[in-house]
Design an enzyme around this catalytic site. Structure first.
Site, mmCIF file in Angstrom:
data_model
loop_
_atom_site.group_PDB
_atom_site.id
_atom_site.type_symbol
_atom_site.label_atom_id
_atom_site.label_comp_id
_atom_site.label_asym_id
_atom_site.label_seq_id
_atom_site.Cartn_x
_atom_site.Cartn_y
_atom_site.Cartn_z
ATOM 1 N N ASP A 67 -57.885 12.687 -16.100
ATOM 2 C CA ASP A 67 -58.843 12.477 -16.354
ATOM 3 C C ASP A 67 -59.268 10.966 -16.403
ATOM 4 O OD1 ASP A 67 -56.626 11.428 -17.108
ATOM 5 O OD2 ASP A 67 -56.127 11.756 -19.138
ATOM 6 N N GLU A 142 -57.293 17.358 -26.966
ATOM 7 C CA GLU A 142 -56.584 16.639 -27.907
ATOM 8 C C GLU A 142 -56.299 18.157 -28.793
ATOM 9 O OE1 GLU A 142 -55.748 13.331 -28.770
ATOM 10 O OE2 GLU A 142 -56.714 12.332 -28.499
HETATM 11 C C1 GLP Z 1 -52.843 9.724 -22.413
HETATM 12 C C2 GLP Z 1 -53.259 10.056 -20.973
HETATM 13 C C3 GLP Z 1 -52.357 11.189 -20.752
HETATM 14 C C4 GLP Z 1 -51.004 11.009 -20.667
HETATM 15 C C5 GLP Z 1 -50.466 10.117 -22.326
HETATM 16 C C6 GLP Z 1 -49.110 9.501 -22.777
HETATM 17 O O1 GLP Z 1 -53.899 9.227 -23.559
HETATM 18 N N1 GLP Z 1 -54.847 10.623 -21.592
HETATM 19 O O2 GLP Z 1 -52.579 11.550 -19.881
HETATM 20 O O3 GLP Z 1 -49.603 11.360 -20.139
HETATM 21 O O4 GLP Z 1 -51.985 9.301 -23.114
HETATM 22 O O5 GLP Z 1 -50.051 8.151 -22.264
HETATM 23 P P1 GLP Z 1 -47.844 7.729 -21.937
HETATM 24 O O6 GLP Z 1 -47.010 8.190 -20.588
HETATM 25 O O7 GLP Z 1 -48.387 6.023 -21.671
HETATM 26 O O8 GLP Z 1 -47.002 7.546 -23.024
#
Ligand code: GLP
Length: 242
Positions: A67, A142
């Site tokens: 993403d 989402e």
């Molecule tokens: C973000 C990313 C995801 C990720 C998630 C968790 O929004 N788009 O790909 O897995 O949130 O993030 P984190 O690993 O910082 O908790």
């Protein structure tokens, strides 16, 4: 679905790397599906350390990231392109032209997204690394995203933007409102998935992903139907599994 409950973040990262290394060793030209966020940074450190030790090479690999934010210049430190360069690509021998991150700046975002889907279809992902959002999102899919979706533009939920505000001086107004993400179907097309989860904030999402009904309310729950998934949690994220 295989679930490993590691004791802490470092063990989680190492266990995930051990699984990934099997793919890298068996298939030096593997296509790697990569993720951003705090969770996979330890895995990326293991990849870098093992590369520097001469154990693996990325020169024939291709990467496809999940993403990207819409509207952030790629040079912005929090763009996912910058994140990947800083935390992984700059430290291994992957060819820059073989690294792919969705285009969040395209004039026609959906056209660029469709091209990204086509690229992923033509380069099937051998191993997809995933984190998980506190609401069960994967990539930026989402809750409510259809399971047959492909790369598309999403409006980020308020909670997701709040969670990510820590990367933007804790100012939610600086967090982009939209992102481009590989779709659920694109993720499910990966031959193998390694999902990492760390910290108490993920415990509820992890429990719903593994034990809950398969439902778009928890996007990650679709992984129950994938034939080759490894989930690695630390103790806190795996809290409700016992
Ligand atoms: C973000 C990313 C995801 C990720 C998630 C968790 O929004 N788009 O790909 O897995 O949130 O993030 P984190 O690993 O910082 O908790």
């Amino acid at each position: 679905m295989i679930v490993i409950q590691a004791k802490d973040y470092d063990e989680m990262s190492l266990k995930a790397y051990e699984a990934m290394k099997i793919v890298l060793t068996e298939k030096p030209e593997a296509v790697l599906g990569l993720a951003t966020g705090s969770t996979p940074i330890g895995l990326y450190k293991c990849m870098i350390a093992d590369y520097k030790a001469g154990a693996v090479s990325y020169k024939n690999t291709t990467s496809i990231n999940l993403d990207e934010y819409v509207g952030l210049p790629v040079t912005h430190p929090e763009s996912y392109r910058s994140f990947m360069n800083r935390n992984l690509f700059d430290h291994i021998d992957i060819k820059p032209e073989n690294t792919h991150v969705p285009d969040g700046l395209a004039e026609d975002l959906q056209k660029a997204a469709d091209e990204y889907t086509a690229f992923a279809a033509a380069h099937p992902i051998d191993v997809q690394i995933l984190g998980i959002g506190a609401n069960g999102h994967i990539g930026f899919n989402e809750p409510g995203t259809p399971f047959d979706s492909h790369t598309h533009v999403v409006t980020l939920k308020e909670g997701t933007r709040r969670d990510n505000a820590r990367f933007f001086d804790n100012d939610i107004s600086l967090v982009p409102t939209h992102a481009v993400t590989l779709g659920m179907q694109d993720i499910m097309n990966a031959k193998a998935v390694i999902l990492l989860a760390s910290g108490a904030g993920k415990a509820d999402a992890v429990a719903k992903m593994i034990k809950g009904p398969v439902s778009t309310d928890c996007p990650a729950s679709i992984l129950q139907t994938h034939p080759n998934v490894l989930v690695v949690t630390d103790e806190a994220a795996g809290y409700y599994l016992n």
